[in-house]
Design a protein around this motif. Structure first.
Motif, PDB file in Angstrom:
ATOM      1  N   SER A 130       0.897  -0.613   0.074  1.00  0.00           N
ATOM      2  CA  SER A 130       0.302  -0.457   0.021  1.00  0.00           C
ATOM      3  C   SER A 130       0.970   1.359  -0.303  1.00  0.00           C
ATOM      4  O   SER A 130       1.957   0.841   0.069  1.00  0.00           O
ATOM      5  CB  SER A 130      -0.840  -0.319   1.471  1.00  0.00           C
ATOM      6  N   PRO A 131       0.028   2.558  -0.218  1.00  0.00           N
ATOM      7  CA  PRO A 131       1.197   3.937   0.073  1.00  0.00           C
ATOM      8  C   PRO A 131       2.307   4.368   1.118  1.00  0.00           C
ATOM      9  O   PRO A 131       2.814   4.482   0.767  1.00  0.00           O
ATOM     10  CB  PRO A 131       0.012   4.760  -0.172  1.00  0.00           C
ATOM     11  N   ALA A 132       1.134   3.174   2.078  1.00  0.00           N
ATOM     12  CA  ALA A 132       2.418   3.771   3.393  1.00  0.00           C
ATOM     13  C   ALA A 132       3.778   3.205   3.163  1.00  0.00           C
ATOM     14  O   ALA A 132       4.075   3.817   3.831  1.00  0.00           O
ATOM     15  CB  ALA A 132       1.170   2.362   4.344  1.00  0.00           C
ATOM     16  N   LEU A 133       4.437   1.427   2.294  1.00  0.00           N
ATOM     17  CA  LEU A 133       5.196   0.984   2.305  1.00  0.00           C
ATOM     18  C   LEU A 133       6.307   2.564   1.351  1.00  0.00           C
ATOM     19  O   LEU A 133       7.301   2.955   1.557  1.00  0.00           O
ATOM     20  CB  LEU A 133       5.368  -0.282   1.596  1.00  0.00           C
ATOM     21  N   ARG A 165       4.059  -1.012  -7.637  1.00  0.00           N
ATOM     22  CA  ARG A 165       3.183  -1.909  -7.670  1.00  0.00           C
ATOM     23  C   ARG A 165       3.711  -2.378  -6.200  1.00  0.00           C
ATOM     24  O   ARG A 165       2.869  -2.036  -4.797  1.00  0.00           O
ATOM     25  CB  ARG A 165       2.570  -3.140  -7.975  1.00  0.00           C
ATOM     26  N   ALA A 166       4.831  -2.580  -6.226  1.00  0.00           N
ATOM     27  CA  ALA A 166       5.202  -3.094  -5.266  1.00  0.00           C
ATOM     28  C   ALA A 166       5.660  -1.969  -3.500  1.00  0.00           C
ATOM     29  O   ALA A 166       5.915  -2.485  -2.733  1.00  0.00           O
ATOM     30  CB  ALA A 166       6.623  -3.687  -5.417  1.00  0.00           C
ATOM     31  N   VAL A 167       5.311  -0.901  -3.994  1.00  0.00           N
ATOM     32  CA  VAL A 167       6.199  -0.436  -2.647  1.00  0.00           C
ATOM     33  C   VAL A 167       4.916   1.435  -2.837  1.00  0.00           C
ATOM     34  O   VAL A 167       4.204   1.548  -1.307  1.00  0.00           O
ATOM     35  CB  VAL A 167       7.213   1.146  -3.077  1.00  0.00           C
ATOM     36  N   LEU A 168       3.444   0.820  -4.222  1.00  0.00           N
ATOM     37  CA  LEU A 168       2.164   1.667  -3.441  1.00  0.00           C
ATOM     38  C   LEU A 168       0.851   1.108  -3.279  1.00  0.00           C
ATOM     39  O   LEU A 168       0.160   1.816  -3.630  1.00  0.00           O
ATOM     40  CB  LEU A 168       1.857   2.964  -4.881  1.00  0.00           C
ATOM     41  N   GLY A 169       0.892  -0.283  -3.896  1.00  0.00           N
ATOM     42  CA  GLY A 169       0.286  -1.550  -3.868  1.00  0.00           C
ATOM     43  C   GLY A 169      -0.841  -1.135  -5.214  1.00  0.00           C
ATOM     44  O   GLY A 169      -0.121  -0.923  -6.406  1.00  0.00           O
ATOM     45  N   TYR A 170      -2.147  -1.644  -5.207  1.00  0.00           N
ATOM     46  CA  TYR A 170      -2.680  -0.761  -6.671  1.00  0.00           C
ATOM     47  C   TYR A 170      -3.039  -0.010  -7.340  1.00  0.00           C
ATOM     48  O   TYR A 170      -2.717   0.987  -6.489  1.00  0.00           O
ATOM     49  CB  TYR A 170      -4.347  -2.202  -6.001  1.00  0.00           C
ATOM     50  N   PRO A 171      -2.686  -0.108  -7.971  1.00  0.00           N
ATOM     51  CA  PRO A 171      -3.163   1.594  -9.257  1.00  0.00           C
ATOM     52  C   PRO A 171      -3.944   2.238  -9.216  1.00  0.00           C
ATOM     53  O   PRO A 171      -4.573   1.432  -8.910  1.00  0.00           O
ATOM     54  CB  PRO A 171      -2.034   1.602 -10.461  1.00  0.00           C
ATOM     55  N   PRO A 172      -4.457   3.122  -8.691  1.00  0.00           N
ATOM     56  CA  PRO A 172      -6.015   4.060  -8.595  1.00  0.00           C
ATOM     57  C   PRO A 172      -6.492   3.853  -9.680  1.00  0.00           C
ATOM     58  O   PRO A 172      -5.690   4.015 -11.009  1.00  0.00           O
ATOM     59  CB  PRO A 172      -5.462   5.194  -7.943  1.00  0.00           C
ATOM     60  N   PHE A 173      -7.634   3.729  -9.509  1.00  0.00           N
ATOM     61  CA  PHE A 173      -8.073   4.504 -11.226  1.00  0.00           C
ATOM     62  C   PHE A 173      -8.245   5.362 -12.233  1.00  0.00           C
ATOM     63  O   PHE A 173      -8.267   5.219 -13.152  1.00  0.00           O
ATOM     64  CB  PHE A 173     -10.234   4.323 -10.970  1.00  0.00           C
TER      65      PHE A 173
END
Lengths: 204, 94, 102
Positions: free
Chosen positions: A41-44, A106-114
């Motif tokens: 997730s973006p927390a990473l 994605r590895a550091v922010l998670g799924y891309p936003p819409f």
């Protein structure tokens, strides 16, 4: 009828059933992969940014080798494309887009936003970056150059934003808490600076 | 491999394989024929044009290349730039 | 030369028809369908049965009208199916049988 034009939900169910029946994959593997994916997730990315703001050596590592910088914090990049980090400075603002598909760190922010996957963002970011930024209320001073990074191939890119004024003395957790997804793609800048901008230009 | 050093002036090939049949290419259309400058080499990766068709893919050097943004579109703010990953076989020295 | 004339339809950078379209910045919650398709792609990649570029090729092969009508992961499941058929991991007969059995 072309098989590929089958209703998507039915197609997924059929493909999944055949792949499992043939022993290509298992329900457990799919469930495990979903669980692992949701850990990112973006927390990473925010932790990496905050650490980069506090520690010059870590900031240098971020800019030199984003993959290694992530792995230093225990974030698994193995199997994913290499990570590059783009530094915002008082004179350069980075904005990441993928005009050809939707390459995203994605590895550091998670799924891309819409919005990152939308045709409007993909078309406009390379041609009218300042107009795109304005949609987020991000207004850059005239002397700042915009660098649009079109993520086309084998890297994934994240932005290291500037540390906002008014955060002196904050610890890593406090700093990480103000860094959002959009700050690390470049559509926004961390809150402190955005609040200051709003104070200067209240009509916007 | 010839190899382009940082700072080398390059041009993106003005080629349109997508008009000749099914292909998969990672060089955006808006850069074809445009002049840019190598920012830095990014290593080397299997050619996506072959990977996409499950063919054996030769490893090709990849570069971060900078372009003047207003020159691409004939509009925009002077000084703004676009930086894109481009494989060596799409670049020619100027 | 108008480069727009020769581009492939997924190649969207600077394309005029989207320049006046506002960006939908609202969060869109992923569905179970989305997560499942995403996970299957990752498992297939880990097993070396499909590369990222094969996924991309399959998405780019979707006709333009469908490409813009389908959701992001609807494009993916089409491409995944296309690639599994191409590689012979599954056959059309197996898929049709599974569809009829639903």
């Amino acid at each position: 009828m072309n098989l590929l034009e089958t209703d998507s939900a039915a197609l997924l169910a059929a493909v999944r059933r055949v792949l499992i029946a043939k022993g290509v994959l298992t329900d457990a593997e799919i469930a495990d992969r979903i669980a692992k994916t949701e850990q990112a997730s973006p927390a990473l990315g925010a932790r990496m940014v905050a650490k980069g703001w506090l520690e010059p050596d870590y900031r240098a590592l971020l800019l030199e080798d984003g993959t290694k910088a992530a792995e230093t914090l225990g974030i698994m990049i193995r199997g994913a494309p290499p990570l590059g980090v783009l530094e915002n400075t008082p004179l350069v603002h980075n904005l990441v887009v993928c005009t050809l598909c939707s390459c995203y760190p994605r590895a550091v922010l998670g799924y891309p936003p819409f919005w990152f996957k939308s045709a409007a963002y993909r078309a406009r970011a390379v041609r009218d970056p300042r107009g795109v930024l304005a949609e987020w209320g991000t207004l850059l001073p005239d002397n700042v150059r915009v660098r649009v990074v079109d993520s086309t191939a084998d890297y994934r890119w994240m932005v290291l934003p500037q540390r906002p004024a008014g955060t002196e003395g904050w610890d890593e957790a406090q700093l990480a808490a103000i860094v959002r997804e959009g700050d690390m793609i470049g559509v926004t800048v961390p809150d402190g600076a955005r609040l200051r901008e709003k104070t200067l230009y209240p009509e916007r | 491999m010839t190899g382009f050093a940082a700072g080398t002036a390059v041009r993106v090939r003005d080629d349109w394989p997508e008009t000749r049949g099914p292909v998969h290419i990672r060089t955006p259309h808006y850069l074809r024929g445009m002049r840019g400058e190598v920012v830095r080499p990014l290593g080397a990766f299997p050619n996506p044009e072959d990977l996409a068709f499950a063919r054996t893919a030769p490893v090709i050097p990849l570069y971060h290349v900078r372009f003047d943004q207003p020159s691409i579109w004939g509009e925009g703010r002077s000084g703004d730039e676009v930086v894109v990953e481009i494989f060596e076989h799409w670049l020619e020295p100027v | 030369m108008d480069k727009d004339l020769f581009r492939a339809h997924h190649d969207l950078g600077g394309v005029s028809k989207f320049l006046c379209e506002p960006i939908d910045k609202e969060p869109h919650i992923l569905t179970d369908f989305d997560r499942e398709v995403d996970a299957i792609r990752q498992v297939l990649a880990a097993k070396k049965l499909m590369t990222t570029d094969e996924l991309r090729r399959g998405i780019e092969a979707i006709p333009e009208e469908d490409y813009h009508r389908l959701s992001y992961y609807q494009r993916w499941i089409r491409s995944i199916t296309d690639n599994m058929l191409r590689r012979g991991v599954v056959t059309e007969a197996e898929l049709r049988a599974a569809l009829e059995g639903q």
